[in-house]
Motif scaffolding. Structure first.
Motif, PDB file in Angstrom:
ATOM      1  N   GLY A  54      -4.552 -12.570  39.960  1.00 48.44           N
ATOM      2  CA  GLY A  54      -5.698 -11.709  39.693  1.00 48.44           C
ATOM      3  C   GLY A  54      -5.323 -10.365  39.102  1.00 48.44           C
ATOM      4  O   GLY A  54      -6.184  -9.646  38.583  1.00 48.44           O
ATOM      5  N   ILE A  55      -4.056 -10.005  39.184  1.00 49.45           N
ATOM      6  CA  ILE A  55      -3.583  -8.721  38.655  1.00 49.45           C
ATOM      7  C   ILE A  55      -3.107  -8.923  37.226  1.00 49.45           C
ATOM      8  O   ILE A  55      -2.277  -9.782  36.941  1.00 49.45           O
ATOM      9  CB  ILE A  55      -2.470  -8.153  39.557  1.00 49.45           C
ATOM     10  CG1 ILE A  55      -3.056  -7.773  40.920  1.00 49.45           C
ATOM     11  CG2 ILE A  55      -1.803  -6.947  38.908  1.00 49.45           C
ATOM     12  CD1 ILE A  55      -2.033  -7.272  41.925  1.00 49.45           C
ATOM     13  N   ARG A  56      -3.633  -8.110  36.304  1.00 48.13           N
ATOM     14  CA  ARG A  56      -3.362  -8.278  34.874  1.00 48.13           C
ATOM     15  C   ARG A  56      -2.148  -7.500  34.388  1.00 48.13           C
ATOM     16  O   ARG A  56      -1.588  -7.808  33.339  1.00 48.13           O
ATOM     17  CB  ARG A  56      -4.588  -7.836  34.063  1.00 48.13           C
ATOM     18  CG  ARG A  56      -5.837  -8.668  34.290  1.00 48.13           C
ATOM     19  CD  ARG A  56      -5.733 -10.033  33.640  1.00 48.13           C
ATOM     20  NE  ARG A  56      -5.263  -9.952  32.260  1.00 48.13           N
ATOM     21  CZ  ARG A  56      -6.024  -9.605  31.222  1.00 48.13           C
ATOM     22  NH1 ARG A  56      -7.296  -9.288  31.399  1.00 48.13           N
ATOM     23  NH2 ARG A  56      -5.511  -9.574  30.004  1.00 48.13           N
ATOM     24  N   LYS A  57      -1.786  -6.474  35.087  1.00 55.07           N
ATOM     25  CA  LYS A  57      -0.652  -5.635  34.668  1.00 55.07           C
ATOM     26  C   LYS A  57       0.033  -5.078  35.915  1.00 55.07           C
ATOM     27  O   LYS A  57      -0.628  -4.739  36.903  1.00 55.07           O
ATOM     28  CB  LYS A  57      -1.126  -4.473  33.794  1.00 55.07           C
ATOM     29  CG  LYS A  57      -0.035  -3.436  33.472  1.00 55.07           C
ATOM     30  CD  LYS A  57      -0.597  -2.228  32.743  1.00 55.07           C
ATOM     31  CE  LYS A  57       0.423  -1.099  32.668  1.00 55.07           C
ATOM     32  NZ  LYS A  57       1.514  -1.371  31.725  1.00 55.07           N
ATOM     33  N   VAL A  58       1.353  -4.959  35.844  1.00 57.83           N
ATOM     34  CA  VAL A  58       2.122  -4.307  36.897  1.00 57.83           C
ATOM     35  C   VAL A  58       2.950  -3.193  36.280  1.00 57.83           C
ATOM     36  O   VAL A  58       3.642  -3.399  35.280  1.00 57.83           O
ATOM     37  CB  VAL A  58       3.049  -5.298  37.631  1.00 57.83           C
ATOM     38  CG1 VAL A  58       3.961  -4.555  38.604  1.00 57.83           C
ATOM     39  CG2 VAL A  58       2.238  -6.344  38.380  1.00 57.83           C
ATOM     40  N   SER A  59       2.860  -2.032  36.873  1.00 57.07           N
ATOM     41  CA  SER A  59       3.718  -0.911  36.495  1.00 57.07           C
ATOM     42  C   SER A  59       4.646  -0.629  37.670  1.00 57.07           C
ATOM     43  O   SER A  59       4.190  -0.317  38.773  1.00 57.07           O
ATOM     44  CB  SER A  59       2.875   0.327  36.170  1.00 57.07           C
ATOM     45  OG  SER A  59       3.701   1.412  35.809  1.00 57.07           O
ATOM     46  N   PHE A  60       5.935  -0.749  37.412  1.00 54.29           N
ATOM     47  CA  PHE A  60       6.951  -0.613  38.468  1.00 54.29           C
ATOM     48  C   PHE A  60       7.933   0.478  38.095  1.00 54.29           C
ATOM     49  O   PHE A  60       8.402   0.541  36.949  1.00 54.29           O
ATOM     50  CB  PHE A  60       7.703  -1.935  38.641  1.00 54.29           C
ATOM     51  CG  PHE A  60       8.940  -1.837  39.501  1.00 54.29           C
ATOM     52  CD1 PHE A  60       8.856  -1.897  40.883  1.00 54.29           C
ATOM     53  CD2 PHE A  60      10.195  -1.674  38.919  1.00 54.29           C
ATOM     54  CE1 PHE A  60       9.993  -1.791  41.670  1.00 54.29           C
ATOM     55  CE2 PHE A  60      11.335  -1.568  39.696  1.00 54.29           C
ATOM     56  CZ  PHE A  60      11.232  -1.635  41.077  1.00 54.29           C
ATOM     57  N   THR A  61       8.255   1.327  39.046  1.00 57.43           N
ATOM     58  CA  THR A  61       9.336   2.301  38.887  1.00 57.43           C
ATOM     59  C   THR A  61      10.323   2.087  40.021  1.00 57.43           C
ATOM     60  O   THR A  61       9.940   2.096  41.203  1.00 57.43           O
ATOM     61  CB  THR A  61       8.797   3.743  38.930  1.00 57.43           C
ATOM     62  OG1 THR A  61       7.870   3.934  37.866  1.00 57.43           O
ATOM     63  CG2 THR A  61       9.935   4.744  38.779  1.00 57.43           C
ATOM     64  N   GLY A  62      11.590   1.897  39.674  1.00 56.61           N
ATOM     65  CA  GLY A  62      12.588   1.673  40.710  1.00 56.61           C
ATOM     66  C   GLY A  62      13.896   1.185  40.133  1.00 56.61           C
ATOM     67  O   GLY A  62      14.183   1.335  38.935  1.00 56.61           O
ATOM     68  N   GLU A  63      14.664   0.553  40.976  1.00 57.38           N
ATOM     69  CA  GLU A  63      16.015   0.116  40.638  1.00 57.38           C
ATOM     70  C   GLU A  63      15.974  -1.065  39.679  1.00 57.38           C
ATOM     71  O   GLU A  63      15.057  -1.898  39.709  1.00 57.38           O
ATOM     72  CB  GLU A  63      16.737  -0.239  41.945  1.00 57.38           C
ATOM     73  CG  GLU A  63      18.198  -0.551  41.799  1.00 57.38           C
ATOM     74  CD  GLU A  63      18.430  -2.036  41.640  1.00 57.38           C
ATOM     75  OE1 GLU A  63      19.472  -2.403  41.042  1.00 57.38           O
ATOM     76  OE2 GLU A  63      17.588  -2.837  42.097  1.00 57.38           O
ATOM     77  N   ALA A  64      16.970  -1.146  38.789  1.00 55.89           N
ATOM     78  CA  ALA A  64      16.953  -2.135  37.715  1.00 55.89           C
ATOM     79  C   ALA A  64      16.932  -3.568  38.232  1.00 55.89           C
ATOM     80  O   ALA A  64      16.213  -4.424  37.688  1.00 55.89           O
ATOM     81  CB  ALA A  64      18.150  -1.917  36.788  1.00 55.89           C
ATOM     82  N   GLY A  65      17.703  -3.869  39.263  1.00 51.46           N
ATOM     83  CA  GLY A  65      17.718  -5.229  39.795  1.00 51.46           C
ATOM     84  C   GLY A  65      16.360  -5.644  40.337  1.00 51.46           C
ATOM     85  O   GLY A  65      15.905  -6.776  40.122  1.00 51.46           O
ATOM     86  N   THR A  66      15.692  -4.727  41.022  1.00 47.34           N
ATOM     87  CA  THR A  66      14.349  -5.019  41.527  1.00 47.34           C
ATOM     88  C   THR A  66      13.372  -5.185  40.373  1.00 47.34           C
ATOM     89  O   THR A  66      12.474  -6.034  40.417  1.00 47.34           O
ATOM     90  CB  THR A  66      13.871  -3.899  42.462  1.00 47.34           C
ATOM     91  OG1 THR A  66      14.861  -3.667  43.470  1.00 47.34           O
ATOM     92  CG2 THR A  66      12.564  -4.261  43.129  1.00 47.34           C
ATOM     93  N   SER A 118      17.086   0.462  30.989  1.00 45.76           N
ATOM     94  CA  SER A 118      16.253   1.469  31.653  1.00 45.76           C
ATOM     95  C   SER A 118      14.776   1.108  31.613  1.00 45.76           C
ATOM     96  O   SER A 118      13.951   1.871  32.117  1.00 45.76           O
ATOM     97  CB  SER A 118      16.479   2.845  31.020  1.00 45.76           C
ATOM     98  OG  SER A 118      17.738   3.374  31.395  1.00 45.76           O
ATOM     99  N   GLY A 119      14.429  -0.028  31.020  1.00 38.00           N
ATOM    100  CA  GLY A 119      13.070  -0.495  31.162  1.00 38.00           C
ATOM    101  C   GLY A 119      12.340  -0.763  29.873  1.00 38.00           C
ATOM    102  O   GLY A 119      12.902  -0.677  28.767  1.00 38.00           O
ATOM    103  N   ILE A 120      11.052  -1.091  30.024  1.00 37.36           N
ATOM    104  CA  ILE A 120      10.177  -1.376  28.895  1.00 37.36           C
ATOM    105  C   ILE A 120       8.840  -0.692  29.134  1.00 37.36           C
ATOM    106  O   ILE A 120       8.417  -0.501  30.265  1.00 37.36           O
ATOM    107  CB  ILE A 120       9.965  -2.898  28.700  1.00 37.36           C
ATOM    108  CG1 ILE A 120       9.425  -3.537  29.986  1.00 37.36           C
ATOM    109  CG2 ILE A 120      11.239  -3.576  28.257  1.00 37.36           C
ATOM    110  CD1 ILE A 120       9.094  -5.002  29.850  1.00 37.36           C
ATOM    111  N   GLY A 121       8.170  -0.335  28.043  1.00 40.08           N
ATOM    112  CA  GLY A 121       6.867   0.316  28.154  1.00 40.08           C
ATOM    113  C   GLY A 121       7.005   1.819  28.305  1.00 40.08           C
ATOM    114  O   GLY A 121       8.112   2.356  28.441  1.00 40.08           O
TER     115      GLY A 121
END
Length: 476
Positions: free
Chosen positions: A214-226, A452-455
């Motif tokens: 049901g969730i269309r997008k996730v924004s995550f900040t944290g450690e690269a492995g996670t 270091s991520g995307i977006g």
């Protein structure tokens, strides 16, 4: 303190709670419900029911909620800053600054929210084309413990302004301030179910947010492995992703730099928030012709930082936030000492004194002459430890700076326009500072390259990350 789901404070389905400790004293400063998958599902249901009305509101009316919430946050900044210091550990001055930063972000998105974004194209032979931008729907946000208010603002401000509803998971070591901020948003007029806060561990609450269809997008900040695990969990439902992961930011100090200013840049850029910032200075490269003077000045300033409980007057650096981080930092320094990887010029140990006995304190540390292949340079050191090496010139500096799997931030300190032009072009980073480091105003897009991520978060582009395009072709 209870979770916030559909405008109501709730206990976890499990009925269990977990304690939140003050990292300076070890004392329990509060409790939060031990949420799980069922709590996330309830939050998703509430967010889905609230989405239709919220997304249909006039953008100006949505924006007014952000504005009124920002006013209330500023009015209560000392109260909120005190709570943030108690659970996170940072000095009260830094905590109040962070709370004000949350208000700044809400005000910024209020100012951007005059209307829906889109574009108009007059295509000869095809007619008229309108490209509309619509909110995605239910979004998930997973935030860390190091800058919980600021990072909550980045995710919540843009998502709400764009017309989405949200399920938010704070970190288990710093959830209390996030719940208070969510309550203030609801008190400012945010309808029930638009913002839902579920507290609990990442392996249950976080994974359900990433997996829930049901969730269309996730924004995550944290450690690269996670972050990689979040991406894997989100893949089956093809969620949009914003991942702001680790960083190993280099700081290059050239031979024509303003040395006192660069030293102060190191102090703030490395030891702010006990070094627990993704864009902190984590690798220092100084031209060899000025290295002796630079180390002498920097050593004096590092040793002058007062370490202690963030609530105490005059404290310049608080404790590390959690035991895992404390163990990692002490282990990295001990390993460098055993391998004789550089000279520990300042710090390198826990402070002495009875007042430090129960806290997660580590002295601000400067290690000079670190070999380029040291783990202190290759890994992200998330704490108050700064490895330094000397360099012969810009070519070597850029090669070393880019020799990392991370690419979040970087800075160069020089008065030379040609050096600035080349460094800002060639440094592999999502944000490059010149003669400054660390500060990120709400107007500036923020994110990384490589691992270091995307977006991107922040700035007007963040609104685009929380919307999708619909093209409408009209022929009259």
């Amino acid at each position: 303190m209870k979770m916030l789901i559909n405008g109501e404070g709730r206990d976890a389905v499990s009925g269990r709670v977990f304690p939140v400790h003050n990292p300076a004293t070890g004392e329990v400063v509060g409790e939060a419900p031990l949420g799980g998958e069922d709590d996330v599902r309830a939050a998703v249901q509430a967010a889905g029911e609230a989405f239709g009305d919220w997304s249909a509101k006039n953008p100006r009316d949505r924006a007014k909620v952000l504005f009124f919430a920002a006013e209330e946050v500023r009015r209560r900044n000392t109260e909120l800053g005190t709570l943030l210091t108690a659970e996170q550990g940072k000095p009260i001055r830094e905590a109040v600054d962070e709370i004000n930063g949350f208000a700044n972000i809400l005000e910024y998105y209020y100012a951007l929210s005059a209307g829906e974004r889109g574009e108009y194209l007059d295509l000869r032979g095809y007619g008229h084309t309108i490209v509309r931008r619509r909110p995605l729907g239910i979004c998930g946000a997973i935030i860390p413990w190091n800058m919980p208010a600021i990072i909550m603002g980045w995710k919540v401000g843009a998502a709400l302004a764009a017309g989405n509803t949200i399920v938010l998971k704070p970190a288990t070591t710093a959830p209390l301030t996030c719940i208070r901020l969510a309550e203030i948003l609801e008190g400012a007029g945010l309808p029930p179910g638009v913002l839902n806060v579920v507290t609990g561990p990442g392996e249950t609450v976080g994974r359900e947010i990433a997996r829930n269809p049901g969730i269309r997008k996730v924004s995550f900040t944290g450690e690269a492995g996670t972050g990689r695990q979040v991406a894997l969990d989100a893949a089956p439902s093809l969620k949009r992703l914003t991942l702001e992961l680790g960083g190993s930011d280099p700081m290059i100090v050239c031979d024509d730099a303003d040395i006192p200013a660069a030293v102060e840049g190191v102090i703030r850029g490395r030891f702010y928030n006990c070094g627990q910032v993704c864009t902190a200075v984590k690798r220092l490269y100084v031209y060899d012709s000025i290295a002796d003077e630079f180390v002498r000045r920097l050593k004096s300033r590092v040793e002058a930082i007062v370490v202690g409980n963030g609530m105490d007057r005059g404290v310049g650096m608080g404790p590390l936030n959690n035991r895992a981080g404390f163990a990692r930092v002490t282990g990295l320094v001990d390993a460098a000492r055993e391998r004789d990887e550089g000279e520990i010029v300042a710090g390198g140990r826990t402070p002495e004194g009875e007042e430090y006995g129960r806290g997660l304190f580590f002295l601000p540390t400067l290690i000079a002459g670190v070999p380029h292949d040291s783990v202190l340079f290759s890994e992200e050191v998330f704490g108050p430890v700064l490895p330094m090496a000397t360099i012969s010139g810009l070519d070597e500096a850029l090669d070393l700076a880019n020799n990392s799997r991370y690419g979040l931030g970087a800075s160069v300190w020089t008065r030379n326009a040609e050096v600035i032009a080349r460094a800002t072009e060639e440094l592999e980073a999502g944000i490059v500072w010149v003669n400054q480091h660390l500060r990120i105003p709400p107007e500036v897009p923020f994110g990384g390259t490589k691992e270091s991520g995307i977006g991107r978060e922040n700035g007007s582009r963040a609104l685009l990350e929380y919307t999708e395009e619909k093209a409408v072709l009209i022929r009259l």
